[in-house]
Design an enzyme around this catalytic site. Structure first.
Site, PDB file in Angstrom:
ATOM      1  N   ASN A 209       0.856  -1.226   0.212  1.00 19.54           N
ATOM      2  CA  ASN A 209      -0.042  -0.017  -0.164  1.00 19.54           C
ATOM      3  C   ASN A 209       1.028   1.199   0.004  1.00 19.54           C
ATOM      4  OD1 ASN A 209       0.505   0.925   2.867  1.00 19.54           O
ATOM      5  ND2 ASN A 209      -0.158  -1.130   3.143  1.00 19.54           N
ATOM      6  N   ASP A 277      -4.221  -6.779   5.285  1.00 22.11           N
ATOM      7  CA  ASP A 277      -5.380  -7.683   6.070  1.00 22.11           C
ATOM      8  C   ASP A 277      -5.079  -9.059   5.510  1.00 22.11           C
ATOM      9  OD1 ASP A 277      -7.515  -4.979   6.278  1.00 22.11           O
ATOM     10  OD2 ASP A 277      -6.433  -5.894   7.824  1.00 22.11           O
ATOM     11  N   LYS A 287       8.706 -17.219 -10.498  1.00 22.36           N
ATOM     12  CA  LYS A 287       7.933 -16.174 -11.081  1.00 22.36           C
ATOM     13  C   LYS A 287       6.506 -16.872 -11.780  1.00 22.36           C
ATOM     14  CE  LYS A 287       8.025 -12.256 -14.067  1.00 22.36           C
ATOM     15  NZ  LYS A 287       8.839 -11.746 -15.305  1.00 22.36           N
ATOM     16  N   ASP A 306      -3.762 -10.179  13.046  1.00 18.36           N
ATOM     17  CA  ASP A 306      -4.113  -8.738  13.501  1.00 18.36           C
ATOM     18  C   ASP A 306      -3.090  -8.508  14.450  1.00 18.36           C
ATOM     19  OD1 ASP A 306      -6.905  -7.173  13.280  1.00 18.36           O
ATOM     20  OD2 ASP A 306      -5.165  -6.640  14.699  1.00 18.36           O
ATOM     21  N   PHE A 325      -4.494   2.806  14.990  1.00 13.48           N
ATOM     22  CA  PHE A 325      -4.866   3.669  13.896  1.00 13.48           C
ATOM     23  C   PHE A 325      -6.265   3.039  13.160  1.00 13.48           C
ATOM     24  CE2 PHE A 325      -1.887   7.428  13.171  1.00 13.48           C
ATOM     25  CZ  PHE A 325      -1.363   7.356  14.267  1.00 13.48           C
ATOM     26  N   LYS A 339     -14.032   0.133  15.494  1.00 15.73           N
ATOM     27  CA  LYS A 339     -12.537  -0.735  15.472  1.00 15.73           C
ATOM     28  C   LYS A 339     -11.971  -0.944  17.002  1.00 15.73           C
ATOM     29  CE  LYS A 339     -10.664  -0.503  11.476  1.00 15.73           C
ATOM     30  NZ  LYS A 339     -10.149  -0.048  10.202  1.00 15.73           N
ATOM     31  N   LYS A 343     -11.037  -4.236  18.132  1.00 14.39           N
ATOM     32  CA  LYS A 343      -9.597  -4.823  18.348  1.00 14.39           C
ATOM     33  C   LYS A 343      -8.952  -4.767  19.769  1.00 14.39           C
ATOM     34  CE  LYS A 343      -8.330  -3.868  13.872  1.00 14.39           C
ATOM     35  NZ  LYS A 343      -7.243  -4.227  12.772  1.00 14.39           N
TER      36      LYS A 343
HETATM   37  O1  PMT Z   1       2.827   6.234   6.534  1.00 13.55           O
HETATM   38  P1  PMT Z   1       2.174   7.604   6.139  1.00 13.55           P
HETATM   39  O2  PMT Z   1       2.206   7.703   4.569  1.00 13.55           O
HETATM   40  O3  PMT Z   1       2.522   8.622   6.924  1.00 13.55           O
HETATM   41  O4  PMT Z   1       0.813   7.182   6.180  1.00 13.55           O
HETATM   42  C1  PMT Z   1       0.245   7.224   7.607  1.00 13.55           C
HETATM   43  C2  PMT Z   1      -1.018   6.301   7.764  1.00 13.55           C
HETATM   44  C3  PMT Z   1      -2.099   6.571   6.892  1.00 13.55           C
HETATM   45  C4  PMT Z   1      -0.311   4.749   7.152  1.00 13.55           C
HETATM   46  C5  PMT Z   1      -1.413   6.120   9.198  1.00 13.55           C
HETATM   47  O5  PMT Z   1      -1.658   7.231   9.567  1.00 13.55           O
HETATM   48  C6  PMT Z   1      -2.290   5.113   9.377  1.00 13.55           C
HETATM   49  O6  PMT Z   1      -3.520   5.318   9.353  1.00 13.55           O
HETATM   50  N1  PMT Z   1      -2.111   3.909   9.673  1.00 13.55           N
HETATM   51  C7  PMT Z   1      -3.069   2.695   9.886  1.00 13.55           C
HETATM   52  C8  PMT Z   1      -3.106   2.103   8.289  1.00 13.55           C
HETATM   53  C9  PMT Z   1      -4.031   0.928   8.741  1.00 13.55           C
HETATM   54  O7  PMT Z   1      -3.727  -0.154   8.428  1.00 13.55           O
HETATM   55  O8  PMT Z   1      -5.116   1.100   9.397  1.00 13.55           O
HETATM   56  P2  PMT Z   1      -6.418  -0.140   9.277  1.00 13.55           P
HETATM   57  O9  PMT Z   1      -7.735   0.634   9.598  1.00 13.55           O
HETATM   58  O10 PMT Z   1      -6.356  -0.894   8.139  1.00 13.55           O
HETATM   59  O11 PMT Z   1      -5.725  -0.825  10.479  1.00 13.55           O
HETATM   60  C10 PMT Z   1      -6.323  -0.745  11.843  1.00 13.55           C
HETATM   61  C11 PMT Z   1      -5.196  -0.845  12.745  1.00 13.55           C
HETATM   62  O12 PMT Z   1      -4.904  -2.037  13.037  1.00 13.55           O
HETATM   63  C12 PMT Z   1      -4.064  -0.182  12.639  1.00 13.55           C
HETATM   64  O13 PMT Z   1      -3.507   0.306  13.660  1.00 13.55           O
HETATM   65  C13 PMT Z   1      -3.020  -1.235  11.917  1.00 13.55           C
HETATM   66  O14 PMT Z   1      -1.483  -0.714  12.195  1.00 13.55           O
HETATM   67  C14 PMT Z   1      -3.682  -2.590  12.566  1.00 13.55           C
HETATM   68  N2  PMT Z   1      -3.640  -3.633  11.925  1.00 13.55           N
HETATM   69  C15 PMT Z   1      -4.168  -3.803  10.885  1.00 13.55           C
HETATM   70  C16 PMT Z   1      -4.328  -5.029  10.156  1.00 13.55           C
HETATM   71  C17 PMT Z   1      -3.416  -6.181  10.527  1.00 13.55           C
HETATM   72  N3  PMT Z   1      -3.366  -7.403   9.989  1.00 13.55           N
HETATM   73  N4  PMT Z   1      -2.644  -5.902  11.721  1.00 13.55           N
HETATM   74  C18 PMT Z   1      -2.965  -4.812  12.531  1.00 13.55           C
HETATM   75  O15 PMT Z   1      -2.142  -4.412  13.432  1.00 13.55           O
END
Ligand code: PMT
Length: 408
Positions: A209, A277, A287, A306, A325, A339, A343
């Site tokens: 991403n 995810d 490949k 997660d 986040f 969320k 979580k």
């Molecule tokens: O890196 P930059 O370019 O500065 O951009 C910042 C950002 C947009 C990446 C940052 O501010 C941000 O939003 N990070 C979280 C991105 C994300 O994965 O959000 P989500 O809503 O998909 O996930 C929710 C939370 O679960 C996040 O804390 C993520 O780290 C966590 N997660 C998600 C999936 C997973 N398998 N494991 C996790 O821990």
């Protein structure tokens, strides 16, 4: 009040240098000891004698006039202060700081110091808005340099706009705020995740991403500036590792989880990484080849662990505070509140990642802080400012010792 605080004031060559005299007067009135380094260009605007009269200390200007025997060495000069203040901070000096140059006494002490640095930029509006200066400022912020100003106003060159050095009173207020912060997270351990993950499809291709790591790296830097021992677990990013903290580089979500469980118990975990995810259910060992006339291969996905939910699980090793986040493109607050519940983390920093918001890879962010206490909307800020505010809140939450009330 600044009783007993030692300020090393670096005066560079800008018309605003004349304000450094008033700045010294205000600092000394608040009980600070001020020592000055005057650059060669700065001496074109203000005399060493005037600064010496105000500081009642000698003014340092030439690295080679310092000898360990008779004078304070430049290393000692950079360490024997509680805070270094660069006022005015010219475009040239900011560029040399960002490049890590040490070609005069000012740049040398700024590179050698182990103390916080506050810069008060002062330059023509076009120089301030130039991409080169913006990049230098972003680099320095990413290394923990604090900034005050510049203000908007009529410049000495009769142009109007940002670039005018903050007033001495504003700089003093910024100094007092910085020094009041101290290191409230000293002795605390922090874990921060940052950047994207890469989920291999085959040895050549992967799912990822747009995360640049800027927000996560800024949070790691801000927590370290408040004294925390920080472990930063980062996916592949193009930005530099923040100095002064442990960086563990990973690729996949599985590797990121393993790295997050490695450091043992931490006091606070901040999951700013954009973790995929899903991953390829069966990554190819070679490949994938395009077969003429054949349909493209379909890609079966499987869920990733997660990390946030794992770190949030109740148990003896759960951090005292877990901050997640939420990257949303719609229904931001509702999705973030949900969320946080799903979580099991304590806080969620919710941000809009729709392309128009420019959050991914951008310099600024607009966040809502979601906690059991409700939802707070923060203004659009530089990512370093978001990080500084979040670090401050974390320090408050983990019980920072309150600074003694300033003597009246
Ligand atoms: O890196 P930059 O370019 O500065 O951009 C910042 C950002 C947009 C990446 C940052 O501010 C941000 O939003 N990070 C979280 C991105 C994300 O994965 O959000 P989500 O809503 O998909 O996930 C929710 C939370 O679960 C996040 O804390 C993520 O780290 C966590 N997660 C998600 C999936 C997973 N398998 N494991 C996790 O821990």
């Amino acid at each position: 009040m600044l009783n007993g605080k030692r300020i090393l004031l670096i005066v560079a060559g800008g018309i605003a240098a004349f304000k450094s005299q008033e700045l010294i007067r205000l600092l000394r009135k608040r009980g600070a000891a001020v020592r000055c380094v005057l650059t060669e260009a700065g001496a074109e605007f203000v005399t060493p004698l005037s600064l010496q009269a105000l500081t009642e200390d000698r003014v340092y200007s030439d690295m080679f006039s310092l000898t360990d025997e008779s004078e304070m060495g430049h290393i000692q000069l950079s360490r024997d202060a509680d805070l270094l203040v660069v006022a005015p901070a010219t475009a040239n000096l900011l560029a040399r700081m960002a490049a890590g140059l040490a070609d005069d006494l000012a740049s040398t002490v700024l590179l050698a110091t182990d103390k916080p640095v506050l810069a008060a930029p002062a330059m023509n509006v076009r120089m301030w808005t130039h991409a080169a200066t913006a990049a230098n400022v972003a680099t320095l912020r990413g290394r923990g340099v604090a900034f005050v100003g510049p203000n908007e106003g009529v410049m000495a060159c009769n142009e109007f706009g940002p670039g005018r050095m903050s007033e001495p009173e504003e700089i003093v207020a910024a100094i007092e705020a910085l020094l009041a912060k101290g290191r409230p997270l000293a002795g605390k351990r922090a874990l921060v995740t940052s950047g994207p993950t890469r989920e291999a499809i085959d040895p050549v291709r992967y799912i990822s991403n747009h995360s640049s790591g800027k927000q996560g790296h800024a949070i790691a830097t801000a927590l370290a500036c408040l004294g925390a021992e920080v472990t930063l677990v980062s996916g592949p990013v193009a930005i530099a590792d923040p100095p002064g903290l442990k960086v563990v580089k990973v690729e996949s979500a599985d590797e990121m989880l393993a790295a997050c469980l490695q450091p043992g118990a931490v006091d606070v975990a901040v999951c700013a990484a954009a973790v995929a995810d899903w991953k390829a259910a069966r990554p190819a060992s070679a490949k994938l080849k395009k077969k003429p006339g054949a349909a493209p291969p379909s890609l079966e996905l499987a869920p990733n662990p997660d990390i946030l939910a794992t770190l949030s699980k109740a148990g003896p090793k759960r951090p005292k505070l877990v901050v997640g986040f939420a990257a949303e493109t719609e229904n931001l607050v509702a999705n973030a509140v949900d969320k946080r519940r799903r979580k099991g983390c304590d806080w969620i920093v919710a941000n809009d990642v729709s392309p128009a918001a420019g959050t991914f890879g951008g310099e600024r962010n607009t966040v809502h802080l979601v906690s059991a206490g409700g939802v707070e909307e923060w203004p659009t800020l530089a990512k370093e400012e978001v990080a500084a505010r979040l670090a401050d809140r974390i320090a408050d939450h983990l019980g920072r010792p309150r600074p003694a009330a300033a003597a009246e």
